[in-house]
Write an enzyme that holds these catalytic residues in place. Structure first.
Site, PDB file in Angstrom:
ATOM      1  N   CYS A  29     -36.509  -3.118  25.175  1.00 32.54           N
ATOM      2  CA  CYS A  29     -37.260  -3.758  24.092  1.00 32.54           C
ATOM      3  C   CYS A  29     -38.365  -4.664  24.619  1.00 32.54           C
ATOM      4  O   CYS A  29     -38.986  -5.401  23.877  1.00 32.54           O
ATOM      5  CB  CYS A  29     -36.327  -4.527  23.158  1.00 32.54           C
ATOM      6  SG  CYS A  29     -35.405  -5.821  23.990  1.00 32.54           S
ATOM      7  N   HIS A  82     -57.429 -12.183  18.089  1.00 31.91           N
ATOM      8  CA  HIS A  82     -56.435 -12.313  17.042  1.00 31.91           C
ATOM      9  C   HIS A  82     -56.808 -11.462  15.819  1.00 31.91           C
ATOM     10  O   HIS A  82     -55.999 -10.744  15.265  1.00 31.91           O
ATOM     11  CB  HIS A  82     -56.356 -13.791  16.671  1.00 31.91           C
ATOM     12  CG  HIS A  82     -55.287 -14.090  15.703  1.00 31.91           C
ATOM     13  ND1 HIS A  82     -53.996 -14.348  16.098  1.00 31.91           N
ATOM     14  CD2 HIS A  82     -55.293 -14.145  14.370  1.00 31.91           C
ATOM     15  CE1 HIS A  82     -53.266 -14.556  15.027  1.00 31.91           C
ATOM     16  NE2 HIS A  82     -54.034 -14.457  13.966  1.00 31.91           N
ATOM     17  N   GLU A  97     -31.926  -8.850  31.475  1.00 28.36           N
ATOM     18  CA  GLU A  97     -33.182  -9.538  31.764  1.00 28.36           C
ATOM     19  C   GLU A  97     -33.165 -10.181  33.146  1.00 28.36           C
ATOM     20  O   GLU A  97     -34.186 -10.596  33.666  1.00 28.36           O
ATOM     21  CB  GLU A  97     -33.429 -10.643  30.727  1.00 28.36           C
ATOM     22  CG  GLU A  97     -33.453 -10.111  29.311  1.00 28.36           C
ATOM     23  CD  GLU A  97     -33.924 -11.129  28.311  1.00 28.36           C
ATOM     24  OE1 GLU A  97     -35.093 -11.066  27.921  1.00 28.36           O
ATOM     25  OE2 GLU A  97     -33.110 -12.002  27.918  1.00 28.36           O
ATOM     26  N   ASP A 128     -38.802 -10.293  30.778  1.00 27.47           N
ATOM     27  CA  ASP A 128     -38.106 -11.236  31.641  1.00 27.47           C
ATOM     28  C   ASP A 128     -37.631 -10.582  32.931  1.00 27.47           C
ATOM     29  O   ASP A 128     -37.698 -11.188  33.997  1.00 27.47           O
ATOM     30  CB  ASP A 128     -36.919 -11.861  30.889  1.00 27.47           C
ATOM     31  CG  ASP A 128     -37.380 -13.050  30.056  1.00 27.47           C
ATOM     32  OD1 ASP A 128     -38.132 -13.884  30.601  1.00 27.47           O
ATOM     33  OD2 ASP A 128     -37.016 -13.135  28.876  1.00 27.47           O
TER      34      ASP A 128
HETATM   35  C1  PEP Z   1     -38.012  -9.443  27.209  1.00 31.47           C
HETATM   36  O1  PEP Z   1     -37.782 -10.390  27.955  1.00 31.47           O
HETATM   37  O2  PEP Z   1     -38.473  -8.348  27.605  1.00 31.47           O
HETATM   38  C2  PEP Z   1     -37.744  -9.554  25.769  1.00 31.47           C
HETATM   39  C3  PEP Z   1     -37.836  -8.510  24.968  1.00 31.47           C
HETATM   40  O3  PEP Z   1     -37.422 -10.781  25.294  1.00 31.47           O
HETATM   41  P1  PEP Z   1     -38.482 -11.949  25.057  1.00 31.47           P
HETATM   42  O4  PEP Z   1     -39.845 -11.354  25.262  1.00 31.47           O
HETATM   43  O5  PEP Z   1     -38.259 -12.446  23.695  1.00 31.47           O
HETATM   44  O6  PEP Z   1     -38.111 -12.937  26.118  1.00 31.47           O
HETATM   45 MG    MG Z   2     -36.628 -12.027  27.230  1.00 37.11          MG
END
Ligand code: PEP
Ligand code: MG
Length: 837
Positions: free
Chosen positions: A770, A462, A699, A723
Site C-alpha cells: 500500500c 496542488h 514497514e 517506510d
Molecule cells: C507506507 O509507509 O508505505 C505507508 C503506506 O504508510 P504511511 O505512508 O502512512 O506511513
Molecule cells: Mg508507513
C-alpha cells in the site's frame, strides 16, 4: 544584476523631456513611439500597452507609471529597452494618480525585473525622484535608471560580515522557496548572523522573505558572510548545505523539463483562430463556458482597534494555531505527493515566522489599527512587494503568503469569510485564477465549476492534482494573460493541450463540443475497462485496492476501478479535528466507510502517530529521531487511551456488517503483534463483535526479514514501501535533498519484499503493498512479478496500473522481478522498463 548596458536599454534618444501629452493614452503612445523609432518594438506595441491599461494598473506610485504591453504580445519586442517620457505637469493616470515619469518598458526577459527593482528603489528616495520629474538633463534620468549614478545613501552597498565566501547560484530555477527554506534552516542551525549579499543588496539569511526578495537567478554571484565565534566553520557547513542542494535542483529541473517534453501537445485544434493562452496541460478534458476570473479577494477587513496586549496575544495565538494546521497539511501532502511537494508547504509555513511581517503588523497596531486589519495590511504589503518584482517564482510566494495570511486572518476574526469561490455567477463557469489555494479548493462547487485555468502552478501543483482527482479539465502556468481575461468571456479550455481559447466563434464551439462528446465516449469506454479486474494475459489476478481515508472519497475510488479500500489511514481523524475524536465519532466514520464500500473489503489501519505524523494536541514528548522512536504500534501499546477506543469503534462498526480488517502500523517484533492481538480479542469479546482479520504493515526491515515468524500470527501483510524504503536505505522520507535517492525500486527494498512474500507463503497468508510504488505502473509490474497479491494505491493511479497489468504475462513479470532482484542499483532496475518489458 546591474544595468550597465545603458546604451542598449536606455539611450538618450529614448528620453523625452518636458512633454505635455493631452491624455494618458497620448502619453503611452508618445513613450512607445520612442521605442518604435529606435527599433525596439513593432509599431503595434502601443496598442498592446493600451490594452494592458484596460486590465491592469501600471501606476507604480509616486508619479511613476510603467506601461509595458501584454505578455502574449512579447513577440513584438525586438530588443529589451525602456523609454522615458517626462511630464513635469503630470498626467492623470488613474483617478487621483498623476504620472510625471512614464517609463515605457519593452522587455522579453529579465530586464523587466531589473528596471522595476530600480524604480521601486528610486521611489523610496522622493527628493531624487522629484528632481528627475523636472530635470532638464536627460543624463540624470539615464543615470538614475541604469544605476550609473551613485546610489542614495540609504542604499549604500551593504558591507559583508567578518568571514565570507563567494558562491555562484547554480540552481536552474534560481533561489526559489524550497532551497531558500533549506538555507534558512542551515543558517538558523548555526546560531550566527549570516548575510547574503548580491551586488549592493543584502539580506539577513535567517529571513526567508528577505532572501527571496534578492530574486537570485542562476549565474548570480553572491557573497555569504557571517559574524561571531566559529564563523569560518559555520560558513563551511552552510556552504556544504547550499552546494549540496544543487544536485536535487538540477534533477528537479530536468524532471520538470522532461515532463514538459513528455507531454506532446495533443488535443483539440480549433477550426478558426480564436485567441489562445498557452499554459501547461494539467488535467485532460474540454470545458466550454464563460470565464469567471477570480481576482485577489475583495473582502473588507474590519478595523476594530483593541489594546496592544490583546492584539499581541491574539496574533500570537492565531500564528500558533496556523502553524499547527500547516503541520497537518505538510503531513497530508507528504503522504499523498511525497516530501518534495510537501516542502513547498513547509516553506509556506516558514513565512509565518517572518519577522518583518510580524513587526509591520505590530507597527500598524501601534498606529491604532485592529490586529486583523493590521495583519492583513502587512501581508498585502509584503505580497505586493514580492509580486512587484515581476518574477513568477516570487509571485508564487506572494500567493503563498496571501494564502497563509488568510488562514491566520480567519483565526484572528472568524467572522471574515473568503467566499470568492462560493459566490460564483449563475450557471457553470471556467475558473481563471492565479492559483487555487488549498483553502480555496475546499469550497469548490463542482456543480458550477467545469474547468480551471491557472496563471501559476505546475503539473504537480496542488490545483493540478486536485483537478485530476476531480476529473476537471485544467491548465496551469498560463501566465498573467489568464488573469487579464475578462469575467464572462466565452472560452474553451483544453486541458490536454493546456490551452485556453478566448472568444471562440460559434464554429469553434461546435467543433469543441463534438470533440468533448468524443472524449466522453472514450472515457466511458475506459471507465468500463477500469471496472474490469487486473488479470494478466495468462490469467493471473492481482487485487486492486484504493488508499482512501474518508467515506465521501470512496465512490470516486470505486469508479476509478478500486475493488475495495486497501488502506484507510486514520491519523487524519486526529489531525484534522485538532482534538482526539471520541469513540462515537470514530464509530460514525468507520461505519460510513463500511457503508460506502458496500460489502467490498476495507482495511482500517490503527492510528500511526509519531515519526513525521505529529499531533500537537497529544503533547507527545519531543524525540531526537522520531522515525526511530515511539511511533505506530509502539505508541499504541503505550497509549491504551488511544488504542482501546479506536478498536472498540472499529469492532462496533464491523458488528453492523461489512468486510473489515484491522491493520497495525510499524510493527517490529513478534511480541508486539501478540500483545496487540490479545487486546483486539479482549475488546471484541467484550462487545460480542465478529472476529476480524488482523494484519500488520511490513514497514521495518526486521519485520520483512522475519516475515515467516510473523506469518502464523497475522492474517495478512501489507507492505508500506514508503517506510520500508526509508528504513532500508536510511533515508528520512521527508528529506527533499535525498528524495530522488529514496527509490522504492532499490534492489534492497525489492529483496525485502521478496522475503516478505516468501515468509507469508509458508503460512498461506496474502501480501499487499500500500506504499506509493504500488501506484506506479512499472512498480506494479515488479510487485506482481514478486508474488504480491494485492496493490492498494491513490485512486487516480488505478486505471493505468490495471491496464498495464492486463497487457502482461505473469510468467514474464516473474522473470522481470528475478532480474530486478539481481540488479545492482535502483537505476538498473528502472532501466529494465525500457529493456523489452
Ligand atoms: C507506507 O509507509 O508505505 C505507508 C503506506 O504508510 P504511511 O505512508 O502512512 O506511513
Ligand atoms: Mg508507513
Amino acid at each position: 544584476m546591474s544595468l550597465q548596458l545603458q546604451d542598449a536599454l536606455l539611450g538618450r534618444e529614448l528620453v523625452r523631456l518636458d512633454a505635455a501629452p493631452a491624455s494618458k493614452e497620448a502619453a503611452i503612445e508618445q513613450a512607445c513611439q520612442l521605442l518604435v523609432a529606435a527599433g525596439y518594438v513593432e509599431p503595434d506595441f502601443a496598442a498592446s500597452m493600451l490594452r494592458r491599461e484596460t486590465v491592469a494598473n501600471t501606476y507604480l506610485g509616486h508619479g511613476v507609471a510603467i506601461p509595458h504591453g501584454l505578455v502574449e504580445d512579447k513577440f513584438m519586442v525586438r530588443r529589451d529597452g525602456i523609454a522615458v517620457l517626462q511630464v513635469p505637469g503630470g498626467i492623470d493616470w488613474n483617478p487621483g494618480q498623476s504620472a510625471r515619469l512614464i517609463v515605457a518598458i519593452a522587455a522579453r526577459g529579465d530586464a523587466h525585473i531589473t528596471i522595476l527593482r530600480r524604480l521601486t528603489r528610486l521611489i523610496q528616495d522622493e527628493a531624487r525622484l522629484d528632481a528627475l520629474c523636472v530635470t532638464g538633463d536627460a543624463g540624470e534620468i539615464i543615470a538614475a535608471l541604469t544605476g550609473e549614478a551613485p546610489a542614495p545613501a540609504a542604499l549604500a552597498p551593504a558591507a559583508d560580515l567578518a568571514r565570507s565566501f563567494d558562491w555562484v547560484v547554480d540552481y536552474p530555477a534560481g533561489l526559489h522557496a524550497r532551497p531558500a527554506a533549506a538555507w534558512v534552516d542551515a543558517v538558523r542551525a548555526s546560531g550566527l548572523r549570516v548575510q547574503v549579499r548580491h551586488g549592493e543588496e543584502a539580506a539577513d539569511a535567517r529571513n526567508l522573505v528577505a532572501l527571496l526578495q534578492l530574486g537570485l537567478r542562476k549565474g548570480d554571484k553572491v557573497t555569504i558572510s557571517a559574524d561571531g565565534e566559529d564563523a569560518a566553520a559555520a560558513l563551511a557547513r552552510i556552504r556544504a548545505r547550499i552546494a549540496g542542494l544543487t544536485a536535487q535542483e538540477v534533477a528537479d529541473a530536468a524532471k520538470a523539463a522532461s515532463r514538459r517534453q513528455a507531454a506532446p501537445v495533443r488535443g483539440w485544434t480549433p477550426p478558426g483562430t480564436p485567441r489562445a493562452i498557452e499554459g501547461i496541460a494539467a488535467s485532460p478534458g474540454i470545458a466550454i463556458g464563460p470565464l469567471h476570473v477570480l481576482r485577489v479577494s475583495d473582502v473588507t477587513i474590519p478595523d476594530h482597534p483593541a489594546s496592544l496586549t490583546e492584539g499581541g496575544n491574539a496574533l500570537h495565538a492565531a500564528l500558533s494555531a496556523t502553524r499547527q494546521q500547516m503541520t497537518a497539511l505538510v503531513d497530508d501532502t507528504t503522504r499523498r505527493l511525497g516530501a518534495t511537494d510537501a516542502a513547498i508547504f513547509k516553506a509556506q509555513a516558514e513565512l509565518l515566522n517572518d519577522t518583518d511581517l510580524i513587526t509591520l503588523t505590530c507597527q500598524l497596531m501601534v498606529e491604532g489599527h485592529g490586529v486583523a486589519w493590521a495583519w492583513n495590511a502587512a501581508v498585502e504589503r509584503m505580497a505586493a512587494s514580492l509580486s512587484a518584482l515581476g518574477n513568477p517564482v516570487l509571485a508564487g510566494r506572494a500567493a503563498d503568503l496571501r494564502d497563509v495570511g488568510r488562514r491566520v486572518l480567519t483565526k484572528l476574526d472568524p467572522s471574515i469569510v473568503f467566499d470568492s469561490l462560493r459566490n460564483l455567477p449563475e450557471g457553470q463557469c471556467i475558473i481563471a485564477a492565479a492559483d487555487l489555494s488549498p483553502s480555496d479548493t475546499a469550497g469548490l462547487d463542482m456543480a458550477r465549476v467545469i474547468g480551471l485555468a491557472m496563471a501559476l502552478g505546475g503539473p504537480t501543483s496542488h490545483t493540478a492534482i486536485l483537478a485530476r482527482t476531480l476529473g476537471l479539465p485544467a491548465m496551469v502556468a498560463g501566465g498573467q494573460a489568464v488573469l487579464e481575461a475578462t469575467s464572462g468571456t466565452r472560452a474553451i479550455l483544453d486541458g490536454q493541450s493546456g490551452r485556453l481559447y478566448l472568444d471562440p466563434s460559434d464554429a469553434d464551439i461546435a467543433a469543441a463540443e463534438a470533440w468533448r462528446d468524443g472524449l466522453a465516449a472514450t472515457r466511458a469506454e475506459a471507465a468500463r475497462q477500469r471496472g474490469a479486474p487486473a488479470i494478466t494475459l495468462d490469467g493471473h489476478r492481482v487485487e486492486i485496492g484504493a488508499n482512501v481515508n474518508r467515506p465521501d472519497q470512496v465512490p470516486l475510488a470505486l469508479e476509478e476501478g478500486g475493488e475495495g479500500v486497501g488502506l484507510m489511514r486514520t491519523e487524519f481523524l486526529f489531525l484534522d479535528a485538532g482534538a482526539t475524536p471520541s469513540e462515537d465519532e470514530q464509530h460514525a466514520t468507520y461505519r460510513g466507510m463500511i457503508e460506502a464500500c458496500g460489502g467490498r473489503p476495507l482495511i482500517i489501519r490503527a492510528l500511526d502517530i509519531g515519526g513525521d505524523k505529529q499531533v500537537a494536541h497529544l503533547n507527545l514528548p519531543h524525540e531526537e529521531n522520531p522515525f526511530l522512536g515511539v511511533r505506530g504500534a509502539r505508541l499504541l501499546l503505550r497509549r491504551p487511551d488511544l488504542l482501546h477506543p479506536q478498536l472498540r469503534a472499529i469492532y462496533r462498526a464491523a458488528a453492523g456488517g461489512g468486510d473489515v480488517s484491522i491493520m497495525f502500523p510499524m510493527v517490529t517484533s513478534v511480541g508486539e503483534i501478540l500483545a496487540l492481538r490479545e487486546i483486539c480479542e479482549d475488546i471484541r469479546a467484550g462487545l460480542d463483535a465478529p472476529v476480524l482479520p488482523v494484519g500488520i504493515m511490513i514497514e521495518v526491515p526486521a519485520a520483512a526479514i522475519q516475515a515467516d515468524s510473523f506469518a502464523p500470527h497475522c492474517d495478512f501483510f501489507s507492505i508500506g514501501t514508503n517506510d520500508l524504503t526509508q528504513y532500508a536505505l536510511a533515508i528520512d522520507r521527508q528529506n527533499p535533498e535525498l528524495a530522488a535517492e529514496a527509490d522504492s525500486l532499490h534492489p534492497a527494498v525489492l529483496r525485502l519484499i521478496a522475503q516478505t512474500v516468501a515468509g507469508a507463503a509458508k503460512h498461506h497468508r496474502w501480501v499487499g503493498v500500500c506504499g506509493g510504488i504500488a501506484g506506479d505502473p512499472f512498480g506494479a509490474m515488479l510487485l506482481a512479478g514478486l508474488g504480491v497479491n494485492e496493490l492498494s494505491m491513490t485512486p487516480r493511479d488505478i486505471p493505468a496500473v490495471k491496464s498495464r497489468l492486463r497487457e502482461q504475462n505473469f510468467s514474464a513479470l516473474q522473470a522481470l522481478a528475478a532480474r530486478a532482484l539481481a540488479a545492482d542499483t535502483a537505476a538498473d532496475v528502472r532501466g529494465l522498463e525500457g529493456a523489452g518489458h
